[in-house]
Motif scaffolding. Structure first.
Motif, short mmCIF file in Angstrom:
data_model
loop_
_atom_site.label_atom_id
_atom_site.label_comp_id
_atom_site.label_asym_id
_atom_site.label_seq_id
_atom_site.Cartn_x
_atom_site.Cartn_y
_atom_site.Cartn_z
N LEU A 7 4.07 0.92 -4.93
CA LEU A 7 3.18 2.01 -3.87
C LEU A 7 1.85 1.84 -4.39
O LEU A 7 1.43 2.02 -5.65
CB LEU A 7 3.46 3.58 -4.06
CG LEU A 7 4.67 4.18 -3.39
CD1 LEU A 7 5.11 5.48 -3.94
CD2 LEU A 7 4.61 3.89 -1.94
N ILE A 8 0.85 1.49 -3.39
CA ILE A 8 -0.36 1.15 -3.75
C ILE A 8 -1.30 2.31 -3.05
O ILE A 8 -1.34 2.45 -1.96
CB ILE A 8 -0.79 -0.18 -2.93
CG1 ILE A 8 0.17 -1.26 -3.65
CG2 ILE A 8 -2.35 -0.52 -3.26
CD1 ILE A 8 0.19 -1.31 -5.13
N ASN A 9 -2.39 2.84 -4.05
CA ASN A 9 -3.40 3.85 -3.28
C ASN A 9 -4.68 3.36 -3.16
O ASN A 9 -5.43 3.81 -2.34
CB ASN A 9 -3.40 5.07 -4.53
CG ASN A 9 -2.17 5.85 -4.77
OD1 ASN A 9 -1.74 6.35 -4.05
ND2 ASN A 9 -1.67 5.59 -6.18
N ILE A 126 4.69 -5.01 4.07
CA ILE A 126 3.83 -4.01 3.78
C ILE A 126 4.11 -2.74 4.93
O ILE A 126 3.89 -2.97 6.09
CB ILE A 126 2.67 -4.35 3.84
CG1 ILE A 126 2.62 -5.54 2.70
CG2 ILE A 126 1.44 -3.48 3.54
CD1 ILE A 126 1.24 -6.41 2.72
N GLU A 127 4.19 -1.71 4.32
CA GLU A 127 4.08 -0.39 5.38
C GLU A 127 3.38 0.55 4.95
O GLU A 127 2.86 0.86 3.79
CB GLU A 127 5.57 0.14 5.30
CG GLU A 127 6.85 -0.76 5.58
CD GLU A 127 8.29 -0.02 5.26
OE1 GLU A 127 8.64 0.62 6.35
OE2 GLU A 127 8.60 0.14 4.18
N LEU A 132 -1.47 5.41 1.66
CA LEU A 132 -0.76 4.47 1.02
C LEU A 132 -0.15 3.38 1.57
O LEU A 132 0.11 3.20 2.80
CB LEU A 132 0.51 5.50 0.12
CG LEU A 132 0.35 6.56 -0.74
CD1 LEU A 132 1.53 7.09 -1.06
CD2 LEU A 132 -0.39 5.99 -1.78
N ARG A 133 0.10 2.34 0.70
CA ARG A 133 0.71 1.14 1.17
C ARG A 133 1.81 0.98 0.44
O ARG A 133 2.04 1.01 -0.74
CB ARG A 133 -0.03 -0.07 1.06
CG ARG A 133 -1.46 -0.28 1.64
CD ARG A 133 -1.10 -0.38 3.24
NE ARG A 133 -2.40 -0.86 3.84
CZ ARG A 133 -3.07 0.25 4.59
NH1 ARG A 133 -3.04 1.48 4.35
NH2 ARG A 133 -3.98 -0.38 5.47
N LYS A 134 3.02 0.74 1.16
CA LYS A 134 4.54 0.66 0.37
C LYS A 134 4.56 -0.86 0.61
O LYS A 134 4.80 -1.43 1.68
CB LYS A 134 5.55 1.25 0.80
CG LYS A 134 6.99 0.97 0.39
CD LYS A 134 7.84 1.75 0.88
CE LYS A 134 9.42 1.63 0.55
NZ LYS A 134 10.40 2.31 1.33
N ILE A 135 4.55 -1.49 -0.63
CA ILE A 135 5.03 -3.10 -0.63
C ILE A 135 6.53 -3.40 -1.11
O ILE A 135 6.62 -2.95 -2.27
CB ILE A 135 3.85 -3.87 -1.17
CG1 ILE A 135 2.45 -3.42 -0.73
CG2 ILE A 135 4.32 -5.20 -1.24
CD1 ILE A 135 1.30 -4.07 -1.51
#
Length: 139
Positions: A7-9, A126-127, A132-135
């Motif tokens: 999870l990317i902030n 990548i969603e 947020l990005r869920k990879i």
């Protein structure tokens, strides 16, 4: 099959994902990036390239294929299949040769050429979820 999720902030957190992907070299050479327009496929690839000492990575939207040389003198191919309308176009741009020779290759929009892709690949999805990005990375 092994799945890892991140999870990317913010963009700085992509370095962790980039290092993970690089850790899969050299046993893996084909990386398929899937996600909606603007999800961050090219941004993640740029982060990977920066880790490899490539500072000029950019989207190959118009050229379709870019190639880069790492600081260790290894060639990396970056392919953007978004503009491909007919799978047969890939024969004319040299992509089959890259895939056949198992060269390191990052492919955006892989569904456009799915019939030509080998079974051995790393699938990166990548969603976007709010900010947020869920990879998800499946090996």
């Amino acid at each position: 099959m092994h799945k890892s999720e991140f999870l990317i902030n913010n963009i700085k957190e992509l370095d962790v994902v980039a290092k993970f992907i690089i850790s899969l070299f050299p046993s893996q050479n084909l990386f398929l990036f899937d996600g909606e327009m603007g999800a961050g496929k090219t941004t993640l690839i740029k982060s990977i390239c920066n880790q490899l000492g490539i500072n000029n990575a950019c989207s190959p939207s118009f050229s379709i294929i870019n190639n880069y040389i790492t600081k260790k003198n290894k060639e990396i191919f970056h392919v953007d299949c978004y503009r491909i309308e007919d799978e047969n176009e890939i024969e004319n741009i040299g992509l089959l040769e890259i895939l056949d020779n198992e060269l390191t290759c990052f492919v955006e929009w892989p569904k456009k050429i799915h019939n030509f892709l080998p079974n051995k690949s790393v699938n990166i999805k990548i969603e976007t979820q709010n900010n947020l990005r869920k990879i998800s990375i499946v090996i």
